[in-house]
Design a protein around this motif. Structure first.
Motif, PDB file in Angstrom:
ATOM      1  N   TYR A  90      -6.075  22.653   2.743  1.00 24.75           N
ATOM      2  CA  TYR A  90      -5.322  23.717   3.439  1.00 24.75           C
ATOM      3  C   TYR A  90      -5.548  23.648   4.944  1.00 24.75           C
ATOM      4  N   GLU A  91      -6.817  23.533   5.369  1.00 22.78           N
ATOM      5  CA  GLU A  91      -7.142  23.536   6.794  1.00 22.78           C
ATOM      6  C   GLU A  91      -6.503  22.357   7.528  1.00 22.78           C
ATOM      7  N   GLU A  92      -6.403  21.221   6.841  1.00 20.53           N
ATOM      8  CA  GLU A  92      -5.876  20.016   7.472  1.00 20.53           C
ATOM      9  C   GLU A  92      -4.375  19.822   7.244  1.00 20.53           C
ATOM     10  N   SER A  93      -3.722  20.842   6.678  1.00 17.73           N
ATOM     11  CA  SER A  93      -2.266  20.787   6.425  1.00 17.73           C
ATOM     12  C   SER A  93      -1.877  19.558   5.615  1.00 17.73           C
ATOM     13  N   ALA A  94      -2.673  19.276   4.590  1.00 19.55           N
ATOM     14  CA  ALA A  94      -2.399  18.110   3.747  1.00 19.55           C
ATOM     15  C   ALA A  94      -1.098  18.252   2.972  1.00 19.55           C
ATOM     16  N   VAL A 115       0.857  -1.188   0.000  1.00 16.25           N
ATOM     17  CA  VAL A 115       0.000   0.000   0.000  1.00 16.25           C
ATOM     18  C   VAL A 115       0.888   1.232   0.000  1.00 16.25           C
ATOM     19  N   ILE A 116       0.737   2.063  -1.035  1.00 13.99           N
ATOM     20  CA  ILE A 116       1.625   3.221  -1.183  1.00 13.99           C
ATOM     21  C   ILE A 116       0.877   4.547  -1.128  1.00 13.99           C
ATOM     22  N   ALA A 117      -0.442   4.512  -0.897  1.00 16.33           N
ATOM     23  CA  ALA A 117      -1.203   5.768  -0.878  1.00 16.33           C
ATOM     24  C   ALA A 117      -2.496   5.588  -0.096  1.00 16.33           C
ATOM     25  N   ILE A 118      -3.061   6.715   0.326  1.00 14.85           N
ATOM     26  CA  ILE A 118      -4.367   6.770   0.980  1.00 14.85           C
ATOM     27  C   ILE A 118      -5.366   7.353  -0.020  1.00 14.85           C
ATOM     28  N   GLY A 119      -6.442   6.633  -0.259  1.00 17.00           N
ATOM     29  CA  GLY A 119      -7.464   7.120  -1.176  1.00 17.00           C
ATOM     30  C   GLY A 119      -7.958   6.022  -2.091  1.00 17.00           C
ATOM     31  N   GLU A 120      -8.912   6.334  -2.994  1.00 21.94           N
ATOM     32  CA  GLU A 120      -9.128   7.715  -3.306  1.00 21.94           C
ATOM     33  C   GLU A 120     -10.121   8.333  -2.338  1.00 21.94           C
ATOM     34  N   THR A 121      -9.883   9.585  -2.044  1.00 21.41           N
ATOM     35  CA  THR A 121     -10.708  10.316  -1.105  1.00 21.41           C
ATOM     36  C   THR A 121     -10.928  11.718  -1.656  1.00 21.41           C
ATOM     37  N   HIS A 139      -9.325  10.857   6.197  1.00 21.74           N
ATOM     38  CA  HIS A 139      -8.325  10.310   5.283  1.00 21.74           C
ATOM     39  C   HIS A 139      -7.046  11.152   5.302  1.00 21.74           C
ATOM     40  N   ILE A 140      -7.202  12.460   5.367  1.00 23.67           N
ATOM     41  CA  ILE A 140      -6.015  13.323   5.439  1.00 23.67           C
ATOM     42  C   ILE A 140      -5.236  13.039   6.720  1.00 23.67           C
ATOM     43  N   ALA A 141      -5.954  12.900   7.818  1.00 21.63           N
ATOM     44  CA  ALA A 141      -5.286  12.588   9.087  1.00 21.63           C
ATOM     45  C   ALA A 141      -4.544  11.258   9.006  1.00 21.63           C
ATOM     46  N   ALA A 142      -5.181  10.268   8.374  1.00 20.49           N
ATOM     47  CA  ALA A 142      -4.539   8.957   8.233  1.00 20.49           C
ATOM     48  C   ALA A 142      -3.295   9.044   7.356  1.00 20.49           C
TER      49      ALA A 142
END
Length: 260
Positions: free
Chosen positions: A143-147, A89-95, A116-119
């Motif tokens: 932006y809000e979640e500092s992604a 697993v190399i990514a989180i998503g799709e989200t 998902h951003i937090a994860a």
């Protein structure tokens, strides 16, 4: 060599390939496509995705829940982080957000997106972002979640140049699907021309969105070559140049365990 940076191998109609994923990958290899990121849409189908990735060194996987998926298991941050620890697993998503197919109060979509951003931040894995008719909210939440701390890719990008620039400022690359080959996609074609070479990816999103001249037919990873060739013509570059830079961009962004 090309990478199909976003496909759904578990959802392909295998009948034209004799029922074999191996035949799909062989057909793609014949078109210079050597690696595939099989992207998760829901947790119910995730085991099938993982099985494909574990059985084929040239296939990587993601884990996540598409913004339109309802009725199935909706994982919390801890579960996503745990699943993302698998070496394939190399990514989180799709989200992301999709206001085209969903109606009413969509706070549940925004909450899922934030999880998902937090994860992604906890696991150190980049994000695969789906955004449809939700550009402003997508960028605002990133932006809000500092992604930008993990970055990722705006998959199947259909926005304008202003959105592309804002996404890149947030540490997200731009991936072009077969949509860029459609006659009606003039604005998107302009984005493809303006894109910095080091920020582009290509994908099929197969079995959806087959490129011209296969538009309207089931898509499969071999057809990502049409996307790369079309972008090369738009930019006045060679196919080899587009293939090399998009492949290197994929490696830099996702750091796949195996690369063939």
């Amino acid at each position: 060599m090309l990478v199909d940076s976003h496909c759904h191998l578990d959802r392909l109609d295998l009948a034209p390939f004799g029922g074999s994923i191996d035949a799909v990958l062989k057909a793609a290899r014949a078109q210079d496509v050597g690696h595939f990121l099989c992207v998760s849409i829901n947790l119910e189908d995730y085991p099938a995705i993982l099985e494909i990735a574990e059985s084929h060194a040239q296939v990587s996987a993601s884990v996540g829940l598409h913004p339109n998926e309802q009725g199935g298991h909706d994982p919390d941050v801890d579960e996503l982080v745990h699943l993302a620890q698998h070496p394939r697993v190399i990514a989180i998503g799709e989200t992301g957000l999709d206001y085209f197919r969903s109606e009413g109060d969509l706070e549940w979509q925004r909450d899922r997106f934030r999880r998902h951003i937090a994860a992604a931040k906890q696991s150190g894995k980049p994000l695969i972002i789906h955004s449809r008719d939700a550009a402003e909210d997508t960028l605002r939440i990133l932006y809000e979640e500092s992604a930008a701390d993990v970055g990722g890719v705006m998959h199947c990008f259909t926005g304008d140049w202003e959105m592309a620039k804002r996404a890149m400022e947030l540490n997200f690359d731009i991936s072009f699907s077969g949509i860029v080959t459609f006659r009606s996609a003039r604005e998107l074609q302009e984005v493809a021309v303006k894109m910095p070479r080091e920020r582009m990816l290509v994908e099929t999103d197969s079995p959806y969105l087959a490129p011209v001249p296969h538009r309207g037919k089931p898509n499969h990873p071999a057809l990502v070559r049409h996307v790369a060739e079309y972008i090369a013509v738009l930019r006045g570059e060679t196919y080899a140049q587009v293939a090399e830079v998009t492949t290197q961009n994929f490696i830099r962004l996702f750091r796949p365990m195996a690369f063939n």
